[in-house]
Scaffold this motif. Structure first.
Motif, PDB file in Angstrom:
ATOM      1  N   ARG A  14     -99.053  58.889  27.407  1.00  0.00           N
ATOM      2  CA  ARG A  14     -97.723  59.478  27.615  1.00  0.00           C
ATOM      3  C   ARG A  14     -97.205  60.106  26.326  1.00  0.00           C
ATOM      4  O   ARG A  14     -96.609  61.187  26.346  1.00  0.00           O
ATOM      5  N   MET A  15     -97.431  59.461  25.201  1.00  0.00           N
ATOM      6  CA  MET A  15     -97.000  60.013  23.919  1.00  0.00           C
ATOM      7  C   MET A  15     -97.714  61.323  23.622  1.00  0.00           C
ATOM      8  O   MET A  15     -97.110  62.277  23.136  1.00  0.00           O
ATOM      9  N   HIS A  16     -99.000  61.369  23.930  1.00  0.00           N
ATOM     10  CA  HIS A  16     -99.765  62.605  23.705  1.00  0.00           C
ATOM     11  C   HIS A  16     -99.213  63.740  24.567  1.00  0.00           C
ATOM     12  O   HIS A  16     -99.041  64.876  24.090  1.00  0.00           O
ATOM     13  N   GLY A  17     -98.909  63.432  25.832  1.00  0.00           N
ATOM     14  CA  GLY A  17     -98.349  64.454  26.710  1.00  0.00           C
ATOM     15  C   GLY A  17     -96.989  64.951  26.236  1.00  0.00           C
ATOM     16  O   GLY A  17     -96.711  66.150  26.271  1.00  0.00           O
ATOM     17  N   LEU A  18     -96.148  64.037  25.743  1.00  0.00           N
ATOM     18  CA  LEU A  18     -94.836  64.435  25.243  1.00  0.00           C
ATOM     19  C   LEU A  18     -94.958  65.270  23.973  1.00  0.00           C
ATOM     20  O   LEU A  18     -94.187  66.212  23.768  1.00  0.00           O
ATOM     21  N   ARG A  19     -95.924  64.934  23.111  1.00  0.00           N
ATOM     22  CA  ARG A  19     -96.110  65.735  21.893  1.00  0.00           C
ATOM     23  C   ARG A  19     -96.549  67.151  22.237  1.00  0.00           C
ATOM     24  O   ARG A  19     -96.089  68.126  21.621  1.00  0.00           O
ATOM     25  N   GLU A  20     -97.444  67.284  23.221  1.00  0.00           N
ATOM     26  CA  GLU A  20     -97.869  68.626  23.642  1.00  0.00           C
ATOM     27  C   GLU A  20     -96.700  69.406  24.247  1.00  0.00           C
ATOM     28  O   GLU A  20     -96.548  70.608  23.996  1.00  0.00           O
ATOM     29  N   LEU A  21     -95.868  68.707  25.035  1.00  0.00           N
ATOM     30  CA  LEU A  21     -94.688  69.357  25.594  1.00  0.00           C
ATOM     31  C   LEU A  21     -93.742  69.792  24.489  1.00  0.00           C
ATOM     32  O   LEU A  21     -93.153  70.881  24.542  1.00  0.00           O
ATOM     33  N   GLY A  22     -93.604  68.975  23.455  1.00  0.00           N
ATOM     34  CA  GLY A  22     -92.750  69.336  22.324  1.00  0.00           C
ATOM     35  C   GLY A  22     -93.251  70.572  21.604  1.00  0.00           C
ATOM     36  O   GLY A  22     -92.454  71.431  21.205  1.00  0.00           O
ATOM     37  N   GLU A  23     -94.577  70.683  21.438  1.00  0.00           N
ATOM     38  CA  GLU A  23     -95.145  71.873  20.800  1.00  0.00           C
ATOM     39  C   GLU A  23     -94.859  73.122  21.636  1.00  0.00           C
ATOM     40  O   GLU A  23     -94.545  74.196  21.094  1.00  0.00           O
ATOM     41  N   MET A  25     -92.296  73.561  23.726  1.00  0.00           N
ATOM     42  CA  MET A  25     -90.862  73.871  23.632  1.00  0.00           C
ATOM     43  C   MET A  25     -90.531  74.515  22.288  1.00  0.00           C
ATOM     44  O   MET A  25     -89.713  75.438  22.224  1.00  0.00           O
ATOM     45  N   ARG A  26     -91.163  74.048  21.225  1.00  0.00           N
ATOM     46  CA  ARG A  26     -90.909  74.652  19.910  1.00  0.00           C
ATOM     47  C   ARG A  26     -91.412  76.089  19.865  1.00  0.00           C
ATOM     48  O   ARG A  26     -90.774  76.964  19.263  1.00  0.00           O
ATOM     49  N   ALA A  27     -92.549  76.344  20.526  1.00  0.00           N
ATOM     50  CA  ALA A  27     -93.060  77.721  20.586  1.00  0.00           C
ATOM     51  C   ALA A  27     -92.108  78.621  21.377  1.00  0.00           C
ATOM     52  O   ALA A  27     -91.842  79.761  20.985  1.00  0.00           O
ATOM     53  N   LEU A  28     -91.588  78.099  22.482  1.00  0.00           N
ATOM     54  CA  LEU A  28     -90.634  78.876  23.281  1.00  0.00           C
ATOM     55  C   LEU A  28     -89.346  79.136  22.498  1.00  0.00           C
ATOM     56  O   LEU A  28     -88.756  80.215  22.603  1.00  0.00           O
ATOM     57  N   ARG A  29     -88.927  78.165  21.713  1.00  0.00           N
ATOM     58  CA  ARG A  29     -87.714  78.350  20.927  1.00  0.00           C
ATOM     59  C   ARG A  29     -87.908  79.429  19.859  1.00  0.00           C
ATOM     60  O   ARG A  29     -87.017  80.247  19.600  1.00  0.00           O
ATOM     61  N   VAL A  30     -89.090  79.414  19.217  1.00  0.00           N
ATOM     62  CA  VAL A  30     -89.384  80.446  18.220  1.00  0.00           C
ATOM     63  C   VAL A  30     -89.362  81.827  18.868  1.00  0.00           C
ATOM     64  O   VAL A  30     -88.820  82.789  18.305  1.00  0.00           O
ATOM     65  N   LEU A  31     -89.937  81.934  20.057  1.00  0.00           N
ATOM     66  CA  LEU A  31     -89.955  83.212  20.772  1.00  0.00           C
ATOM     67  C   LEU A  31     -88.541  83.645  21.142  1.00  0.00           C
ATOM     68  O   LEU A  31     -88.171  84.824  20.996  1.00  0.00           O
ATOM     69  N   ALA A  32     -87.720  82.704  21.617  1.00  0.00           N
ATOM     70  CA  ALA A  32     -86.341  83.033  21.968  1.00  0.00           C
ATOM     71  C   ALA A  32     -85.553  83.471  20.740  1.00  0.00           C
ATOM     72  O   ALA A  32     -84.753  84.415  20.804  1.00  0.00           O
ATOM     73  N   VAL A 224     -80.697  75.174  25.252  1.00  0.00           N
ATOM     74  CA  VAL A 224     -81.357  74.271  26.192  1.00  0.00           C
ATOM     75  C   VAL A 224     -82.587  73.624  25.550  1.00  0.00           C
ATOM     76  O   VAL A 224     -82.817  72.412  25.692  1.00  0.00           O
ATOM     77  N   LEU A 225     -83.376  74.411  24.830  1.00  0.00           N
ATOM     78  CA  LEU A 225     -84.586  73.872  24.204  1.00  0.00           C
ATOM     79  C   LEU A 225     -84.250  72.892  23.080  1.00  0.00           C
ATOM     80  O   LEU A 225     -84.966  71.913  22.869  1.00  0.00           O
ATOM     81  N   ASP A 226     -83.173  73.146  22.346  1.00  0.00           N
ATOM     82  CA  ASP A 226     -82.746  72.196  21.315  1.00  0.00           C
ATOM     83  C   ASP A 226     -82.375  70.858  21.944  1.00  0.00           C
ATOM     84  O   ASP A 226     -82.730  69.787  21.427  1.00  0.00           O
ATOM     85  N   ALA A 227     -81.628  70.904  23.055  1.00  0.00           N
ATOM     86  CA  ALA A 227     -81.249  69.666  23.741  1.00  0.00           C
ATOM     87  C   ALA A 227     -82.476  68.942  24.294  1.00  0.00           C
ATOM     88  O   ALA A 227     -82.577  67.711  24.212  1.00  0.00           O
ATOM     89  N   ALA A 228     -83.420  69.714  24.838  1.00  0.00           N
ATOM     90  CA  ALA A 228     -84.647  69.111  25.364  1.00  0.00           C
ATOM     91  C   ALA A 228     -85.465  68.471  24.245  1.00  0.00           C
ATOM     92  O   ALA A 228     -86.045  67.393  24.428  1.00  0.00           O
TER      93      ALA A 228
END
Length: 267
Positions: A14-23, A25-32, A224-228
C-alpha cells in the motif's frame, strides 16, 4: 510468523502504491503550474490588444445594429480536464437554469450533461495559449452567425491560486466609455470599418476570457493537487507507524518460533 510477514507485505505494498500516486500528482502539479505560467505570460499582450481595440471602438461615431431580440445565449467557458475540484460545478451553478447554453471545455460539457442541461453547441478549450486565437475566431464566428444576444460566463484568475466568477454581456458590443479621441484618417467606408473593428474586438474579448479561464482552471487544479498531496502524506505517515508495528510483530513472532523450536529439540 507467516501471518505477520503477510501483514507487513500488505502494508508495504500500500505504501508503494501511495508513493507512485504521489509521484503522479506531483507531475500533474508541475504541468498545471507550467500551463498557468504560460497563460499568465500571454495575458498582458491580449489585454493590451483588447484595450487598443476598445479605444478604436469608442472613437467610432456609431455602433453596429443590435442583435435580433430574444433571450440571450449564455456562453460558459469552463474546464477542459479534471482534477479541478468544484471548479466546473461552480461555473455551471452561476448559469441560470432554463437558459440557452453554449459550453467551452469538455469537463464543463460533461457536468452540464450530467445535470441534464444539454448545450446548443460546444467547443474544446485550448490547453495552450498558442491555440487560443484560433478558438476565439471560431467562437466569434458562431456568435456573429447566431443572431441572438450572448452573455459570457467565465472565471478570472487572481493571485494566490484564486479565481472570481464573472458574467457580462458580450454581444452585441456595448458602447465603451473613454476619453474622446479624434478618429484617424481612413480609406475604408465607415460601415466596413465598424464591422472590422467589431469583429476584432469580439475576438479579443474572447481571447482574454479564454486565457483567464485557462489560468483559473490550472490554478484550481494546483489547489486540488496540493490538498491531495497533504492527504496522501498523512496516510503514508499512518502506514509508516503500522509498518514499524508490523515489522516488530514479525520479528517477535520469528523469535518465538526460534525459541519454541529450540525448546522442542531439548526435549
Amino acid at each position: 510468523w507467516t501471518e505477520a510477514m503477510q501483514q507487513l507485505d500488505r502494508i508495504q505494498s500500500r505504501m508503494h502504491g501511495l508513493r507512485e500516486l504521489g509521484e503522479l500528482m506531483r507531475a500533474l502539479r508541475v504541468l498545471a503550474a507550467a500551463h498557468l505560467a504560460e497563460a499568465q505570460a500571454a495575458l498582458p499582450a491580449a489585454l493590451a490588444y483588447r484595450e487598443t481595440l476598445r479605444e478604436a471602438w469608442a472613437a467610432l461615431p456609431a455602433a453596429l445594429p443590435a442583435a435580433e431580440p430574444g433571450a440571450p445565449l449564455h456562453l460558459l467557458i469552463g474546464a477542459e480536464h479534471g482534477f479541478t475540484g468544484a471548479y466546473a460545478e461552480r461555473l455551471l451553478a452561476a448559469t441560470p437554469d432554463g437558459v440557452a447554453l453554449a459550453v467551452v471545455g469538455r469537463r464543463a460539457l460533461a457536468r452540464a450533461i450530467e445535470r441534464k442541461r444539454v448545450p446548443r453547441w460546444s467547443e474544446d478549450l485550448s490547453t495552450r495559449p498558442g491555440n487560443v486565437p484560433d478558438l476565439a475566431r471560431r467562437l466569434a464566428l458562431r456568435i456573429r452567425t447566431g443572431h441572438q444576444p450572448v452573455s459570457l460566463i467565465h472565471a478570472a484568475y487572481r493571485q494566490g491560486s484564486r479565481f472570481e466568477l464573472g458574467q457580462r454581456p458580450l454581444w452585441p458590443l456595448l458602447p465603451v466609455a473613454m476619453a474622446a479621441q479624434r478618429l484617424p484618417r481612413t480609406q475604408l467606408p465607415e460601415a466596413a470599418l465598424r464591422c472590422g473593428i467589431a469583429d476584432m474586438l469580439l475576438i479579443a474579448e474572447l481571447a482574454v476570457a479564454l486565457l483567464e479561464a485557462l489560468a483559473s482552471e490550472n490554478a484550481a487544479r494546483m489547489t486540488v493537487l496540493d490538498a491531495a498531496e497533504h492527504t496522501l502524506q498523512g496516510k503514508l505517515a499512518g502506514l509508516r507507524v503500522e509498518e514499524r508495528s508490523a515489522r516488530q510483530g514479525a520479528i517477535t513472532a520469528e523469535l518465538l518460533d526460534v525459541v519454541t523450536g529450540a525448546e522442542a529439540q531439548r526435549r
